[in-house]
Design an enzyme around this catalytic site. Structure first.
Site, PDB file in Angstrom:
ATOM      1  N   GLY A  17       0.643  -1.656  -0.286  1.00  0.00           N
ATOM      2  CA  GLY A  17       0.018  -0.193   0.493  1.00  0.00           C
ATOM      3  C   GLY A  17       0.693   1.225  -0.041  1.00  0.00           C
ATOM      4  N   TYR A 153       7.500  -6.163  16.417  1.00  0.00           N
ATOM      5  CA  TYR A 153       7.359  -5.206  15.838  1.00  0.00           C
ATOM      6  C   TYR A 153       7.857  -3.206  16.330  1.00  0.00           C
ATOM      7  CZ  TYR A 153       4.873  -2.522  12.198  1.00  0.00           C
ATOM      8  OH  TYR A 153       4.590  -0.816  10.927  1.00  0.00           O
ATOM      9  N   LYS A 157      11.474  -1.228  14.447  1.00  0.00           N
ATOM     10  CA  LYS A 157      11.155   0.547  14.262  1.00  0.00           C
ATOM     11  C   LYS A 157      11.995   1.093  15.294  1.00  0.00           C
ATOM     12  CE  LYS A 157       8.134  -1.036  10.612  1.00  0.00           C
ATOM     13  NZ  LYS A 157       8.706  -1.029   9.094  1.00  0.00           N
TER      14      LYS A 157
END
Ligand SMILES: NC(=O)c1ccc[n+]([C@@H]2O[C@H](COP(=O)([O-])OP(=O)(O)OC[C@H]3O[C@@H](n4cnc5c(N)ncnc54)[C@H](O)[C@@H]3O)[C@@H](O)[C@H]2O)c1
Length: 257
Positions: A17, A153, A157
């Protein structure tokens, strides 16, 4: 407005996306774009949608160090240059800590943090030799503030944010810019789960000062800005693009608190 004079960008996760929106925005601004992804069919669809000779597909599994290392060379061989690297590919692991396995932790870090390092490492020598290069990492709100179920996650990050600053500190004097955009929740296949749950979307709207979630174009615009010349005095920044979510506790307190 940011424009490019045929500069060559490689965008990882280009079939997804945000990646596809970044590719489209870079092309619209005059860049040539190498679309890189493990999803060969998705890449074919993306290149067909974008069209033209200024876009080309590169199938690569970034969890494989050798394939990741080779990507900048492949892009240079095809386009004759590499000016911009957008580390956008990522996977999201949503699991509470006690259910998370070491293998899941490693896989998340491999794709979200090790691969960007490998790509930076492989792209930097050529960029330094040509005297200019822009690197943009797509981090996350979850790397700035902890979100339940996203330990792996978020750690990946947060690490990517520190890689961003580290590259800027070490290479800022050598014509290299390394910045990151940290998206909030964006309506893409990765965040599909959010949008299938009415209670979650309501919460999202409540915790976001701007009262909405993001669209891929909301992330593509700051990526393009950080890839262009107008951002030349910005280096090592991690820019939230989250509608104000990480600015503070918007829905707590109010006038009566
Ligand atoms: N969507 C969100 O809400 C959101 C929020 C914060 C950050 N982000 C970050 O934005 C980036 C893009 O996410 P998106 O929402 O567009 O997700 P997405 O799932 O639509 O796209 C991710 C792309 O990465 C590719 N990819 C995954 N593993 C790969 C591998 N091993 N090698 C090569 N390509 C691989 C996938 O094939 C996919 O096309 C990610 O880094 C994500 O962590 C997304």
């Amino acid at each position: 407005m940011t424009t490019f004079d045929n500069d060559v960008a490689v965008v990882t996760g280009a079939a997804g996306g945000i990646g596809l929106a970044v590719c489209r925005a870079l092309l619209d601004a005059g860049a040539r774009v190498a679309l890189a992804d493990v999803d060969a069919d998705g890449l074919d669809r993306a290149v067909e949608e974008l069209g033209g000779e200024r876009a080309a597909a590169f199938v690569v599994d970034l969890s494989d160090d050798e394939q990741a290392t080779d990507l900048p060379r492949r892009v240079r061989d095809h386009f004759g240059a590499l000016d911009i690297l957008v580390n956008n590919a990522g996977v999201r692991q949503v699991t509470d800590i006690l259910d998370l396995t070491p293998a899941e932790w490693r896989r998340t870090l491999d794709i979200n943090l090790v691969a960007p390092f490998v790509l930076v490492h492989a792209a930097l020598p050529g960029m330094v030799a040509q005297g200019r290069g822009k690197i943009i990492n797509v981090a996350s709100l979850a790397g700035l503030t902890a979100v339940r179920g996203r330990a792996a996650y978020g750690a990946s990050k947060a690490g990517l944010a520190m890689l961003t600053r580290s590259v800027a500190v070490e290479f800022g004097g050598r014509g290299i810019w390394c910045n990151a955009v940290a998206p909030g929740v964006v309506e893409t296949p990765m965040a599909r789960g959010f949008f299938q749950d009415g209670a979650l979307t309501e919460t999202l709207v409540q915790v976001t000062p701007m009262g909405r979630w993001g669209q891929p174009e909301d992330i593509a615009a700051p990526v393009v800005f950080l890839a262009g010349g107008e951002s030349d005095f910005i280096n090592g920044a991690v820019v939230p693009a989250d509608g104000g979510w990480t600015a503070g506790y918007h829905s707590v307190g109010a006038a009566s608190g």
